[in-house]
Design an enzyme around this catalytic site. Structure first.
Site, PDB file in Angstrom:
ATOM      1  N   ASN A   7       0.865  -1.182   0.000  1.00  0.00           N
ATOM      2  CA  ASN A   7       0.000   0.000   0.000  1.00  0.00           C
ATOM      3  C   ASN A   7       0.901   1.231   0.000  1.00  0.00           C
ATOM      4  O   ASN A   7       1.470   1.596   1.022  1.00  0.00           O
ATOM      5  CB  ASN A   7      -0.884  -0.049   1.263  1.00  0.00           C
ATOM      6  CG  ASN A   7      -1.798   1.146   1.378  1.00  0.00           C
ATOM      7  OD1 ASN A   7      -1.798   2.044   0.531  1.00  0.00           O
ATOM      8  ND2 ASN A   7      -2.575   1.178   2.435  1.00  0.00           N
ATOM      9  N   ARG A  93      -2.786  -1.932  -3.288  1.00  0.00           N
ATOM     10  CA  ARG A  93      -3.962  -1.095  -3.051  1.00  0.00           C
ATOM     11  C   ARG A  93      -3.828   0.125  -3.959  1.00  0.00           C
ATOM     12  O   ARG A  93      -2.808   0.810  -3.945  1.00  0.00           O
ATOM     13  CB  ARG A  93      -3.973  -0.654  -1.593  1.00  0.00           C
ATOM     14  CG  ARG A  93      -5.149   0.214  -1.299  1.00  0.00           C
ATOM     15  CD  ARG A  93      -5.151   0.658   0.131  1.00  0.00           C
ATOM     16  NE  ARG A  93      -6.308   1.489   0.363  1.00  0.00           N
ATOM     17  CZ  ARG A  93      -6.568   2.058   1.518  1.00  0.00           C
ATOM     18  NH1 ARG A  93      -5.763   1.883   2.535  1.00  0.00           N
ATOM     19  NH2 ARG A  93      -7.631   2.806   1.653  1.00  0.00           N
ATOM     20  N   HIS A 182     -12.595   3.839   0.360  1.00  0.00           N
ATOM     21  CA  HIS A 182     -12.563   2.873   1.478  1.00  0.00           C
ATOM     22  C   HIS A 182     -13.331   1.595   1.108  1.00  0.00           C
ATOM     23  O   HIS A 182     -13.857   0.902   1.985  1.00  0.00           O
ATOM     24  CB  HIS A 182     -13.226   3.454   2.751  1.00  0.00           C
ATOM     25  CG  HIS A 182     -12.487   4.600   3.380  1.00  0.00           C
ATOM     26  ND1 HIS A 182     -13.133   5.679   3.931  1.00  0.00           N
ATOM     27  CD2 HIS A 182     -11.176   4.826   3.558  1.00  0.00           C
ATOM     28  CE1 HIS A 182     -12.252   6.535   4.423  1.00  0.00           C
ATOM     29  NE2 HIS A 182     -11.055   6.037   4.206  1.00  0.00           N
ATOM     30  N   ARG A 243     -10.394  17.136   6.573  1.00  0.00           N
ATOM     31  CA  ARG A 243     -11.224  17.424   5.391  1.00  0.00           C
ATOM     32  C   ARG A 243     -12.613  17.904   5.818  1.00  0.00           C
ATOM     33  O   ARG A 243     -13.185  17.368   6.772  1.00  0.00           O
ATOM     34  CB  ARG A 243     -11.366  16.170   4.531  1.00  0.00           C
ATOM     35  CG  ARG A 243     -10.110  15.846   3.756  1.00  0.00           C
ATOM     36  CD  ARG A 243     -10.232  14.520   3.046  1.00  0.00           C
ATOM     37  NE  ARG A 243      -9.216  13.594   3.498  1.00  0.00           N
ATOM     38  CZ  ARG A 243      -9.267  12.285   3.342  1.00  0.00           C
ATOM     39  NH1 ARG A 243     -10.285  11.716   2.742  1.00  0.00           N
ATOM     40  NH2 ARG A 243      -8.284  11.520   3.778  1.00  0.00           N
ATOM     41  N   GLU A 385      -8.309  -4.336   5.462  1.00  0.00           N
ATOM     42  CA  GLU A 385      -8.276  -4.093   4.021  1.00  0.00           C
ATOM     43  C   GLU A 385      -7.250  -4.986   3.333  1.00  0.00           C
ATOM     44  O   GLU A 385      -7.452  -5.433   2.213  1.00  0.00           O
ATOM     45  CB  GLU A 385      -7.969  -2.610   3.762  1.00  0.00           C
ATOM     46  CG  GLU A 385      -9.100  -1.722   4.243  1.00  0.00           C
ATOM     47  CD  GLU A 385      -8.726  -0.266   4.380  1.00  0.00           C
ATOM     48  OE1 GLU A 385      -8.112   0.089   5.400  1.00  0.00           O
ATOM     49  OE2 GLU A 385      -9.031   0.518   3.481  1.00  0.00           O
TER      50      GLU A 385
END
Ligand code: ADP
Length: 420
Positions: A7, A93, A182, A243, A385
């Protein structure tokens, strides 16, 4: 089979090495992270053989970082493999697959080109993901490389959920639409929830709440994502660490005019200086904010905003799902913050959501936190994940292996026929 999951972020490489014995038997042999790539003080933290190993070294780029990971996996006291040849597949990923890449794929030049085309849609992540893929292809040229996209699980959203109400020509011209992110996390926790509830995923209506430094919720019906809070980019939706999430689209225009800001500066404000950090003025980390909240109005306000918007999303997803069987919390905040979980669920009793305070004290492990009277099963499920990426990688690598074997058999037959 040994599978390396990689990743790549802009200055990090996270990795996990799996040894797969069977369909459900995935053992983690080692995992770790290389940080500060391209900056002074690059370091590697490796977890394997029950030990944590750290080292500093100059790491100018992702290729050198991955080379270092291979070295650590195969050499001296950190060794978990005899040689790099024991890595049989690599899973990457990748943030954005756009509309063309909606499932996991074996990477070839054409796929790499499409990921490159998606840089506009994922400018922070896709370039780093590409560097990681290129480095692994170079270092392990005969090993199948598989890409799993953060957007992929949301590929099942209906058109009315992903089209924005702006002139349709911009969708046609630039593919501006909701993609969602996600995806591997929402997929993992929704599948896990079905297993824990001992139900067929096709019979379930779930809301999955991924709350980490990025926050996104998904409405999952019959095992498929039908809507999610992040949009064209990971900026839309809930209040996050740095964010803003949803806001009146006129606000950036207003600020750009008033403050004479460029598009890049506005982008930086919305992505890096807003959210919990922007409102509290203290930190983007909810641990700091929870600690400060009793004494600091803006810290409490940041939490209240985050919690209030989470309730609004749960309510709207309840409406589009037409009911709810399970509410799942995951990622850094969702797995750890009993305060935020409790606050999000408070006042949702009329939707059949009731929390048990004792059960809610759980940290980072699978648990029911709803009370016995709750109509909706409220769960904490730590996300994984990497496991989804490893599973996808195994499936595609095996398929390629079977295809190669069939081709080989075909050419052998042909040879025998040609040369009896
Ligand atoms: P990322 O989204 O970067 O992969 P995580 O899912 O690990 O990260 O989430 C990181 C965030 O989780 C931190 O920024 C912090 O806000 C939050 N977090 C982690 N532990 C706790 C905790 N015990 N209480 C509250 N928030 C926590």
């Amino acid at each position: 089979m040994n599978i390396l999951v990689v990743n790549c972020g802009s200055s990090t490489v996270k990795y996990q090495l799996f040894h797969v014995k069977g369909e459900e038997d995935y053992q983690v042999l080692a995992k770790g992270i290389v940080e500060r790539i391209g900056a002074p003080g690059s370091r590697l933290e490796h977890n394997g053989n029950g030990q944590v190993f750290t080292q500093e070294r100059e790491v100018p780029n992702h290729r050198i970082a991955i080379q270092w990971v291979i070295e650590v996996l195969t050499q001296e006291e950190t060794r978990v493999l005899e040689s790099v040849d024991e890595i049989e597949a690599v899973g990457h990923r990748v943030l954005h697959g756009g509309e063309k890449l909606t499932g996991s794929v074996l990477v070839d030049d054409e796929v790499l080109e499409i990921i490159r085309e998606c840089i506009d849609l994922g400018p922070l992540h896709n370039p780093a993901n590409i560097l990681g893929i290129e480095a692994c292809r170079e270092l392990m040229p005969d090993v199948p490389q598989v890409a799993t996209f953060d957007t992929a699980f949301h590929g099942t959203m209906p058109e009315h959920a992903y089209i924005y109400a702006i002139p349709y020509e911009y969708y046609e011209k630039y593919r501006i639409r909701r993609y969602g992110f996600h995806g591997t996390s929402h997929q993992y926790v929704s599948e896990r929830a079905a297993k824990i509830l001992d139900k067929d995923p096709r019979d379930l209506k779930l809301i999955t709440c991924h709350m980490g430094s990025g926050v996104s919720f998904a409405a999952v019906k019959g095992g498929k994502s039908i809507d999610t809070s992040m949009g064209l980019t990971p900026l839309e939706g809930l209040v996050m660490g740095t964010r803003s999430g949803d806001l009146d689209p006129a606000i950036p225009l207003f600020l750009m005019r008033k403050e004479g800001l460029s598009a890049e500066e506005m982008d930086e404000i919305l992505n890096k200086k807003s959210g919990v950090l922007g409102v509290s003025g203290i930190s983007s980390d909810t641990r700091d904010i929870e600690a400060a909240a009793p004494f600091n109005h803006r810290a409490q306000l940041a939490l209240d905003l985050m919690i209030y918007r989470a309730k609004k999303y749960i309510g709207s997803y309840y409406a589009i799902l037409g009911g709810l069987d399970g509410l799942v919390f995951t990622a850094g905040i969702g797995e750890n913050s009993s305060y935020i979980r409790k606050s999000v669920c408070q006042g949702l009793e009329h939707l059949g959501i009731l929390i048990d305070e004792e059960r809610n004290k759980v940290n980072r492990k699978e648990a029911f936190i709803s009370s016995d009277q709750s109509r909706v099963a409220v769960m904490v499920i730590p996300t994984n994940e990497e496991l989804i990426i490893a599973r996808n990688t195994r499936a595609l690598a095996r398929k390629r292996g079977e295809n190669d074997a069939a081709l080989h058999r075909g050419s052998e037959k042909k040879c025998r026929k040609d040369f009896p």
